[in-house]
Scaffold this motif. Structure first.
Motif, PDB file in Angstrom:
ATOM      1  N   VAL A 283       0.678  -1.077   0.358  1.00  0.00           N
ATOM      2  CA  VAL A 283       0.274   0.032  -0.034  1.00  0.00           C
ATOM      3  C   VAL A 283       0.775   1.104  -0.111  1.00  0.00           C
ATOM      4  O   VAL A 283       2.024   1.540   1.191  1.00  0.00           O
ATOM      5  N   LEU A 284       0.403   2.145  -1.268  1.00  0.00           N
ATOM      6  CA  LEU A 284       2.298   2.644  -1.231  1.00  0.00           C
ATOM      7  C   LEU A 284       2.787   3.099  -0.382  1.00  0.00           C
ATOM      8  O   LEU A 284       3.688   3.683  -0.356  1.00  0.00           O
ATOM      9  N   SER A 285       3.743   2.335  -1.313  1.00  0.00           N
ATOM     10  CA  SER A 285       4.873   2.007  -1.288  1.00  0.00           C
ATOM     11  C   SER A 285       6.070   1.915  -2.201  1.00  0.00           C
ATOM     12  O   SER A 285       7.538   2.019  -2.071  1.00  0.00           O
ATOM     13  N   LEU A 286       5.420   1.273  -3.401  1.00  0.00           N
ATOM     14  CA  LEU A 286       6.293   1.018  -4.797  1.00  0.00           C
ATOM     15  C   LEU A 286       7.099   2.248  -5.121  1.00  0.00           C
ATOM     16  O   LEU A 286       8.128   2.212  -5.625  1.00  0.00           O
ATOM     17  N   HIS A 287       6.186   3.085  -4.412  1.00  0.00           N
ATOM     18  CA  HIS A 287       6.934   4.954  -5.254  1.00  0.00           C
ATOM     19  C   HIS A 287       7.688   4.678  -4.762  1.00  0.00           C
ATOM     20  O   HIS A 287       9.138   5.814  -5.126  1.00  0.00           O
ATOM     21  N   HIS A 288       8.214   4.346  -3.569  1.00  0.00           N
ATOM     22  CA  HIS A 288       9.615   4.315  -2.585  1.00  0.00           C
ATOM     23  C   HIS A 288      10.721   3.638  -2.864  1.00  0.00           C
ATOM     24  O   HIS A 288      11.929   3.381  -1.819  1.00  0.00           O
TER      25      HIS A 288
ATOM     26  N   PRO B 182      -3.712 -13.615  -5.170  1.00  0.00           N
ATOM     27  CA  PRO B 182      -4.011 -11.919  -5.395  1.00  0.00           C
ATOM     28  C   PRO B 182      -2.859 -11.511  -5.705  1.00  0.00           C
ATOM     29  O   PRO B 182      -1.946 -12.242  -3.747  1.00  0.00           O
ATOM     30  N   VAL B 183      -2.099 -10.729  -6.240  1.00  0.00           N
ATOM     31  CA  VAL B 183      -1.259  -9.738  -6.203  1.00  0.00           C
ATOM     32  C   VAL B 183      -1.831  -8.291  -5.938  1.00  0.00           C
ATOM     33  O   VAL B 183      -2.416  -8.043  -6.998  1.00  0.00           O
ATOM     34  N   VAL B 184      -2.323  -7.884  -4.471  1.00  0.00           N
ATOM     35  CA  VAL B 184      -2.701  -6.191  -4.645  1.00  0.00           C
ATOM     36  C   VAL B 184      -1.581  -4.986  -3.527  1.00  0.00           C
ATOM     37  O   VAL B 184      -0.995  -5.772  -3.544  1.00  0.00           O
ATOM     38  N   ILE B 185      -1.246  -3.650  -4.885  1.00  0.00           N
ATOM     39  CA  ILE B 185      -0.684  -2.933  -4.948  1.00  0.00           C
ATOM     40  C   ILE B 185      -1.749  -1.922  -5.096  1.00  0.00           C
ATOM     41  O   ILE B 185      -2.741  -1.257  -5.464  1.00  0.00           O
ATOM     42  N   VAL B 186      -1.713  -0.806  -3.865  1.00  0.00           N
ATOM     43  CA  VAL B 186      -2.416   0.601  -4.092  1.00  0.00           C
ATOM     44  C   VAL B 186      -1.046   1.426  -4.487  1.00  0.00           C
ATOM     45  O   VAL B 186      -0.568   1.417  -3.910  1.00  0.00           O
ATOM     46  N   SER B 187      -1.304   2.582  -4.969  1.00  0.00           N
ATOM     47  CA  SER B 187      -0.403   3.286  -5.707  1.00  0.00           C
ATOM     48  C   SER B 187      -0.857   4.553  -6.558  1.00  0.00           C
ATOM     49  O   SER B 187      -2.556   4.439  -6.279  1.00  0.00           O
ATOM     50  N   TYR B 188      -0.366   5.129  -7.258  1.00  0.00           N
ATOM     51  CA  TYR B 188      -1.200   6.484  -8.118  1.00  0.00           C
ATOM     52  C   TYR B 188      -0.904   6.109  -9.637  1.00  0.00           C
ATOM     53  O   TYR B 188      -0.123   6.113 -10.021  1.00  0.00           O
ATOM     54  N   ASP B 189      -1.296   6.826  -9.968  1.00  0.00           N
ATOM     55  CA  ASP B 189      -1.711   7.153 -11.794  1.00  0.00           C
ATOM     56  C   ASP B 189      -0.795   8.233 -11.947  1.00  0.00           C
ATOM     57  O   ASP B 189      -1.706   8.941 -11.528  1.00  0.00           O
ATOM     58  N   ALA B 190      -0.173   8.742 -11.885  1.00  0.00           N
ATOM     59  CA  ALA B 190       0.894   9.886 -12.242  1.00  0.00           C
ATOM     60  C   ALA B 190       0.242  10.684 -13.353  1.00  0.00           C
ATOM     61  O   ALA B 190       0.865  11.404 -12.989  1.00  0.00           O
TER      62      ALA B 190
ATOM     63  N   ASP C 147       6.625  12.650  -8.669  1.00  0.00           N
ATOM     64  CA  ASP C 147       5.799  11.779  -8.875  1.00  0.00           C
ATOM     65  C   ASP C 147       6.043  11.189 -10.640  1.00  0.00           C
ATOM     66  O   ASP C 147       5.945  10.049 -10.655  1.00  0.00           O
ATOM     67  N   ALA C 148       5.991  11.904 -11.240  1.00  0.00           N
ATOM     68  CA  ALA C 148       5.471  11.510 -12.586  1.00  0.00           C
ATOM     69  C   ALA C 148       7.358  10.090 -12.703  1.00  0.00           C
ATOM     70  O   ALA C 148       7.821   9.376 -13.358  1.00  0.00           O
ATOM     71  N   ARG C 149       8.286  10.397 -12.175  1.00  0.00           N
ATOM     72  CA  ARG C 149       9.178   9.750 -11.839  1.00  0.00           C
ATOM     73  C   ARG C 149       9.526   8.721 -11.499  1.00  0.00           C
ATOM     74  O   ARG C 149      10.471   7.811 -11.584  1.00  0.00           O
ATOM     75  N   THR C 150       8.248   8.510 -10.086  1.00  0.00           N
ATOM     76  CA  THR C 150       8.660   7.607  -9.108  1.00  0.00           C
ATOM     77  C   THR C 150       7.623   6.748  -9.153  1.00  0.00           C
ATOM     78  O   THR C 150       7.831   5.893  -8.847  1.00  0.00           O
TER      79      THR C 150
END
Length: 249
Positions: A93-98, A117-125, A145-148
């Motif tokens: 949850v909200l860790s992929l960009h780090h 299942p693999v469940v990922i919460v992220s943002y669409d930059a 955000d566009a980079r990360t």
């Protein structure tokens, strides 16, 4: 995740579990009985009715886990200490960009260890820069955000199999004060303690934050913010680009 050793203090108090997001994650996990949570942090969004394995590289974050949560294994996403198909499901949850240079490797590791299942919460930059905070006051965060944040279709490619991506609108009253939660709360942006547990703010140079506070304070006092964005105060929820990505083999 070394940066959370710096910005993670106070995280548990201001980044609390949002019930709607938790429910969406629970639905996505389906009937999985064992779940590994990558970037587990203080334990928000971990299901209480399943066997959870928490993985968290930051000592500061792991120390904030409440007694009812399992202790976190100190490990990185790119090299999970689990067997192939060793758990029913994986979540993040909200860790992929780090994860910096471990993004692809980390997603593929989640797919490797999960039978289901693999469940990922992220943002669409491609969407979140449209929010007033980034569009009008913090273009530097939009660029970050566009980079990360990897594009959702790229994440789907790393997962393989059957992948869906569904919007997660953010409630105006969410107790999880991530960057997107500020859409209806411009006054909260002026709170230094609130900003301190949001990485988008914390990763900006002091002069950028000083400019933000000065400009937004002026626009709130003059009524310019409300003239342009005041309609947001009447909404119950808003799509700021948060997505729940679910990959099934």
């Amino acid at each position: 995740m070394a940066r959370y050793d710096v910005i993670g203090h106070g995280y548990a108090a201001r980044r609390r579990e949002d019930p709607a997001i938790a429910a969406a994650i629970a639905r996505a996990l389906g009937d999985a009985r064992s779940v590994v949570n990558i970037g587990a942090g203080a334990g928000s969004y971990e299901p209480s009715d399943r066997h959870v394995i928490a993985v968290e590289p930051s000592a500061v974050m792991a120390a904030q886990r409440p007694p009812e949560r399992v202790p976190a294994i100190r490990a990185n996403a790119g090299s999970l200490p689990l067997f192939d198909a060793g758990v029913d499901a994986a979540m993040s949850v909200l860790s992929l960009h780090h994860r910096d240079d471990e993004q692809e490797r980390g997603v593929r590791e989640m797919r490797r260890v999960a039978r289901g299942p693999v469940v990922i919460v992220s943002y669409d930059a491609g969407i979140d820069p449209a929010m007033w905070l980034l569009a009008d006051y913090l273009p530097e965060v939009a660029e970050l955000d566009a980079r990360t944040f990897p594009p959702i279709d790229r994440v789907a490619g790393w997962l393989g199999g059957d992948v869906t991506a569904t919007p997660l609108p953010v409630s105006r009253d969410t107790p999880d004060w991530h960057m997107g939660s500020y859409w209806a709360h411009p006054e909260r942006v002026l709170d230094a303690e609130a900003r301190s547990t949001t990485s988008g703010f914390a990763r900006m140079p002091p002069e950028v934050i000083d400019r933000l506070v000065t400009t937004l304070s002026r626009d709130l006092e003059s009524g310019a913010w409300d003239e342009k964005h005041g309609h947001l105060r009447d909404l119950d929820e808003y799509d700021v680009g948060m997505r729940i990505v679910v990959g099934r083999p």
